[in-house]
Write a protein that holds these residues in place. Structure first.
Motif, short mmCIF file in Angstrom:
data_model
loop_
_atom_site.label_atom_id
_atom_site.label_comp_id
_atom_site.label_asym_id
_atom_site.label_seq_id
_atom_site.Cartn_x
_atom_site.Cartn_y
_atom_site.Cartn_z
N UNK A 285 -54.58 14.47 -52.58
CA UNK A 285 -55.07 13.73 -53.94
C UNK A 285 -54.89 12.10 -53.84
N UNK A 286 -54.05 11.68 -52.82
CA UNK A 286 -53.91 10.24 -52.55
C UNK A 286 -52.88 9.63 -53.61
N UNK A 287 -52.04 10.51 -54.16
CA UNK A 287 -51.22 9.95 -55.19
C UNK A 287 -49.63 9.90 -54.78
N UNK A 288 -49.69 10.22 -53.62
CA UNK A 288 -48.20 10.17 -53.01
C UNK A 288 -48.27 10.88 -51.45
N UNK A 289 -46.82 10.87 -51.13
CA UNK A 289 -46.64 11.54 -49.80
C UNK A 289 -45.32 12.42 -50.03
N UNK B 222 -43.72 21.45 -60.28
CA UNK B 222 -44.36 22.76 -59.90
C UNK B 222 -45.89 22.39 -59.53
N UNK B 223 -46.55 21.69 -60.63
CA UNK B 223 -48.13 21.36 -60.27
C UNK B 223 -48.28 20.36 -58.86
N UNK B 224 -47.39 19.57 -58.93
CA UNK B 224 -47.29 18.47 -57.79
C UNK B 224 -47.11 19.31 -56.45
N UNK B 225 -45.92 19.94 -56.56
CA UNK B 225 -45.64 20.33 -55.18
C UNK B 225 -46.57 21.56 -54.64
N UNK B 226 -47.41 22.21 -55.70
CA UNK B 226 -48.20 23.32 -55.31
C UNK B 226 -49.52 22.39 -54.69
N UNK C 296 -36.07 28.94 -43.91
CA UNK C 296 -35.95 27.90 -45.29
C UNK C 296 -37.10 26.77 -44.96
N UNK C 297 -37.96 26.44 -45.93
CA UNK C 297 -38.48 25.19 -45.84
C UNK C 297 -38.08 24.28 -47.06
N UNK C 298 -38.04 22.80 -46.61
CA UNK C 298 -37.49 21.87 -47.83
C UNK C 298 -38.67 20.69 -47.60
N UNK C 299 -38.94 20.39 -48.86
CA UNK C 299 -39.94 19.44 -49.03
C UNK C 299 -39.80 18.39 -50.17
N UNK C 300 -39.65 17.11 -49.69
CA UNK C 300 -39.68 16.22 -50.70
C UNK C 300 -40.62 15.41 -51.03
N UNK C 301 -41.25 15.29 -52.19
CA UNK C 301 -42.39 14.40 -52.53
C UNK C 301 -42.22 13.37 -53.11
N UNK D 243 -40.52 11.86 -58.21
CA UNK D 243 -40.36 12.70 -56.98
C UNK D 243 -40.17 14.24 -57.35
N UNK D 244 -40.23 15.10 -56.41
CA UNK D 244 -39.79 16.51 -56.66
C UNK D 244 -39.40 17.17 -55.37
N UNK D 245 -38.47 17.98 -55.52
CA UNK D 245 -37.68 18.79 -54.37
C UNK D 245 -38.17 20.22 -54.30
N UNK D 246 -38.79 20.66 -53.30
CA UNK D 246 -39.01 22.22 -53.15
C UNK D 246 -38.24 23.12 -51.97
N UNK D 247 -37.71 23.83 -52.41
CA UNK D 247 -37.15 24.70 -51.17
C UNK D 247 -37.56 26.04 -51.47
#
Length: 210
Positions: free
Chosen positions: A57-61, A25-29, A73-78, A85-89
């Motif tokens: 923050x330069x820690x990922x994409x 959650x913190x990473x996605x926000x 609907x928005x889908x995000x894969x970090x 990794x984390x998945x946000x919908x």
């Protein structure tokens, strides 16, 4: 003749899921707050229907896509440099509240994640959830034509992943480019006299001339 190949089932998680879910959650926000900011020298790229960008923050994409349907609907894969990794919908019509605890089932072509823990969140006028998976999830995501999500027997979403193979490949290139860079994105800029623009930032390590 052997039996047909079945999707891999990955069990859901309990308290460990709560800890990792809150971390996701913190990473996605952080990622969503950074859009459309660019970290380092990686420029945001469009790969078919997907957008690939570096986190502030330069820690990922992350890669993201918005679907033209009710609630947009928005889908995000970090994907982060440490391999997590984390998945946000998210969807504007959903009634999920931030930090709600959810058990959802995720189905890809060759992997299934039943009763998988997720955490509620809100961003940009939409509500939804974020969760994380094992290291093989991006590869399963890249190889699947669709992502299906269920809450028990209730269908939540069925999202096309067309073009996700190329998008995940670009996501990995973006992450690789972030390795070895100082946290916080681009290196600190300095004035001609050697004094950093912000000498109190974490990346400021050189002394300027007086």
């Amino acid at each position: 003749m052997g039996s047909p190949r079945r999707p891999i089932d990955v069990a859901g998680r309990g308290r460990a899921g709560l800890r990792t879910g809150l971390a996701a959650l913190g990473a996605a926000v952080g990622l969503l707050a950074g859009v459309p900011a660019v970290a380092g020298d990686y420029a945001t790229r469009e790969v078919g229907a997907w957008t690939v960008a570096a986190s502030r923050d330069g820690k990922g994409c992350f890669l993201t896509r918005e679907y033209d349907r009710a609630g947009r609907t928005t889908l995000l894969l970090g994907l982060e440099v440490d391999g997590t990794n984390h998945l946000t919908v998210l969807n504007a019509n959903w009634s999920i509240k931030p930090k709600d605890r959810l058990e959802l089932t995720f189905r890809l072509a060759k992997a299934s994640f039943p009763k998988h823990f997720a955490v509620g969140m809100a961003s940009g006028g939409k509500q939804g959830f974020v969760t994380d998976f094992g290291a093989k999830f991006p590869a399963h995501f890249a190889a699947s034509p669709t992502l299906q999500i269920f809450r028990g027997n209730v269908p939540v979403e069925r999202l096309s992943l067309d073009g996700s193979g190329a998008a995940v490949a670009e996501l990995r290139r973006c992450v690789e480019g972030q390795r070895g860079k100082p946290a916080g994105g681009a290196r600190e800029k300095e004035a001609p006299n050697g004094i950093p623009i912000d000498p109190f930032s974490a990346g400021a390590g050189r002394k300027g001339k007086n």
